[in-house]
Design a protein around this motif. Structure first.
Motif, short mmCIF file in Angstrom:
data_model
loop_
_atom_site.label_atom_id
_atom_site.label_comp_id
_atom_site.label_asym_id
_atom_site.label_seq_id
_atom_site.Cartn_x
_atom_site.Cartn_y
_atom_site.Cartn_z
N GLU A 20 0.84 -1.21 0.00
CA GLU A 20 0.00 0.00 0.00
C GLU A 20 0.87 1.26 0.00
O GLU A 20 0.52 2.26 -0.62
CB GLU A 20 -0.92 -0.01 1.22
N LEU A 21 2.01 1.21 0.69
CA LEU A 21 2.92 2.36 0.76
C LEU A 21 4.03 2.30 -0.29
O LEU A 21 4.96 3.09 -0.26
CB LEU A 21 3.53 2.46 2.17
N ASN A 22 3.93 1.34 -1.20
CA ASN A 22 4.89 1.18 -2.30
C ASN A 22 6.32 0.96 -1.81
O ASN A 22 7.27 1.46 -2.40
CB ASN A 22 4.84 2.37 -3.25
N PHE A 23 6.48 0.20 -0.73
CA PHE A 23 7.82 -0.15 -0.27
C PHE A 23 8.33 -1.34 -1.05
O PHE A 23 7.59 -2.28 -1.32
CB PHE A 23 7.81 -0.51 1.23
N GLU A 24 9.60 -1.27 -1.41
CA GLU A 24 10.26 -2.38 -2.07
C GLU A 24 11.42 -2.83 -1.19
O GLU A 24 11.80 -2.13 -0.25
CB GLU A 24 10.76 -1.94 -3.44
N GLU A 25 11.97 -3.98 -1.50
CA GLU A 25 13.08 -4.51 -0.71
C GLU A 25 14.23 -3.51 -0.66
O GLU A 25 14.55 -2.88 -1.67
CB GLU A 25 13.57 -5.82 -1.32
N ASN A 26 14.80 -3.31 0.51
CA ASN A 26 15.93 -2.40 0.77
C ASN A 26 15.57 -0.92 0.70
O ASN A 26 16.46 -0.07 0.67
CB ASN A 26 17.11 -2.69 -0.16
N ASP A 27 14.27 -0.57 0.64
CA ASP A 27 13.87 0.84 0.68
C ASP A 27 14.13 1.42 2.07
O ASP A 27 14.20 0.70 3.07
CB ASP A 27 12.38 1.01 0.38
#
Length: 90
Positions: A20-27
């Motif tokens: 939902e918050l558009n987090f990707e790995e290593n953000d």
């Protein structure tokens, strides 16, 4: 939803929230403490919001300038100052 801390003080953020918050790995995540609440936010989203706000403000100013130019014969200096929120100096 309730989650438990592990021995190192970590909590897993559910995938649906990360998506939902558009987090990707290593953000990177912004973490703030506000009145006994921890607030997590995505700085990428915040940057986009700041850009959108800047562009909207700029568009409003351009519309004002366009109005002034179209009505230059009837617009006075005081009208322009009022529109631009400039106080008269005496």
């Amino acid at each position: 939803m309730k989650k438990h801390f592990d021995k190192l003080g970590r909590v897993v953020i559910p995938r649906i929230f990360r998506e939902e918050l558009n987090f990707e790995e290593n953000d990177i995540v912004d973490i703030k403490l506000n009145n006994y609440e921890i607030i997590l936010s995505n700085p990428k989203y915040k940057d986009k919001q700041e850009i959108i706000s800047f562009l909207m403000e700029r568009e409003n100013k351009l519309q004002i300038i366009e109005f002034i130019l179209k009505n230059i014969e009837t617009v006075t200096v005081n009208d322009i100052k009022r529109i631009l929120n400039i106080k008269n100096e005496k």
